[in-house]
Design a protein around this motif. Sequence first.
Motif, mmCIF file in Angstrom:
data_model
loop_
_atom_site.group_PDB
_atom_site.id
_atom_site.type_symbol
_atom_site.label_atom_id
_atom_site.label_comp_id
_atom_site.label_asym_id
_atom_site.label_seq_id
_atom_site.Cartn_x
_atom_site.Cartn_y
_atom_site.Cartn_z
ATOM 1 N N ARG A 50 -33.286 13.916 9.939
ATOM 2 C CA ARG A 50 -34.597 14.070 9.394
ATOM 3 C C ARG A 50 -34.800 13.572 8.161
ATOM 4 N N SER A 51 -33.844 13.418 7.207
ATOM 5 C CA SER A 51 -34.295 12.794 6.025
ATOM 6 C C SER A 51 -34.155 11.192 6.040
ATOM 7 N N GLY A 52 -33.621 10.615 7.097
ATOM 8 C CA GLY A 52 -33.708 9.262 7.442
ATOM 9 C C GLY A 52 -35.103 8.885 8.074
ATOM 10 N N GLU A 53 -35.566 9.845 8.877
ATOM 11 C CA GLU A 53 -36.876 9.643 9.228
ATOM 12 C C GLU A 53 -37.865 9.637 8.181
ATOM 13 N N ASP A 54 -37.713 10.352 7.213
ATOM 14 C CA ASP A 54 -38.806 10.580 6.135
ATOM 15 C C ASP A 54 -38.727 9.466 5.243
ATOM 16 N N LEU A 55 -37.264 8.857 4.802
ATOM 17 C CA LEU A 55 -37.319 7.856 4.153
ATOM 18 C C LEU A 55 -37.529 6.602 4.617
ATOM 19 N N GLY A 79 -40.714 -0.639 11.212
ATOM 20 C CA GLY A 79 -39.617 -0.990 11.744
ATOM 21 C C GLY A 79 -38.823 -2.003 10.775
ATOM 22 N N ALA A 80 -39.710 -2.540 10.155
ATOM 23 C CA ALA A 80 -38.882 -3.482 8.883
ATOM 24 C C ALA A 80 -38.134 -2.710 7.850
ATOM 25 N N ASN A 81 -38.414 -1.450 7.697
ATOM 26 C CA ASN A 81 -37.602 -0.614 6.704
ATOM 27 C C ASN A 81 -36.335 -0.541 7.246
ATOM 28 N N LEU A 82 -36.236 -0.122 8.616
ATOM 29 C CA LEU A 82 -35.078 0.037 9.375
ATOM 30 C C LEU A 82 -34.101 -1.347 9.231
ATOM 31 N N LEU A 83 -34.697 -2.199 9.672
ATOM 32 C CA LEU A 83 -34.010 -3.568 9.502
ATOM 33 C C LEU A 83 -33.389 -4.081 8.082
ATOM 34 N N LYS A 84 -34.254 -3.719 7.080
ATOM 35 C CA LYS A 84 -33.567 -3.911 5.730
ATOM 36 C C LYS A 84 -32.269 -2.964 5.325
ATOM 37 N N VAL A 85 -32.566 -1.638 5.746
ATOM 38 C CA VAL A 85 -31.440 -0.942 5.511
ATOM 39 C C VAL A 85 -30.165 -1.556 6.217
ATOM 40 N N VAL A 86 -30.409 -1.822 7.641
ATOM 41 C CA VAL A 86 -29.098 -2.207 8.290
ATOM 42 C C VAL A 86 -28.538 -3.455 7.895
ATOM 43 N N HIS A 87 -29.571 -4.506 7.832
ATOM 44 C CA HIS A 87 -29.281 -6.080 7.134
ATOM 45 C C HIS A 87 -28.599 -5.878 5.874
#
Length: 213
Positions: A50-55, A79-87
């Motif tokens: 849930r914290s990941g979803e909120d952030l 979705g860009a937020n998710l890509l930034k974290v992973v990359h």
Amino acid sequence: TLVAWLLQKNLREHSAQVTRSQKLTETVVESLPEGILILDGEGRVLFMNRSGEDLLHVREQEIVGLKIKAQLAYPIQHGANLLKVVHAAAEQEGLADVQLEYPEERLLKVLRMPLTEAGGTLNGHMFVFRDVTREAVLNKIKSDFISVAAHQLRTPLSSIKWAFAMLQEGGLGELSESQKPVVQQGLETSDRLVRLVNSLLNISRMEEGRFGY
């Protein structure tokens, strides 16, 4: 038979215990203030708390099963937020800084950890990230305060040092034997304070990246 009944009873109790442990683990992970993202060995999303979803402002059900590449296969809001974290975590060793822009500006610290079996087989990666925006703002305020205070102190301290040096050199007349140690102590103390202020300024320059060390 009695033996079969006992075996079934033990199996049911063991299964119930495993279920309780699994639910407890899920509750702990969901309650963490840090965001948790888990990808399998092919880069597909397996889990996000849930914290990941909120952030990141994405919902777990939107991304589970999606493969993270240079871009997402499906249009997902934020979705860009998710890509930034992973990359960012994949490109840097240790903690990586990720600056999010939408829907609000946030600074995240991200750590990537490999998920391996006992034999060393890589099964995926876990990303742990937390919001450090407030800490970054406080650090900026602290650095600005140190810089301003040091600049404001350096000019009067230099004047005090100059005044003691002039007294020591007889600029206002010959000093008596009892006055000399007092002036010498004042000169040494003011010199130490000037060096301290210069050190504070160097620290401020280091934090801003304007000073090599």
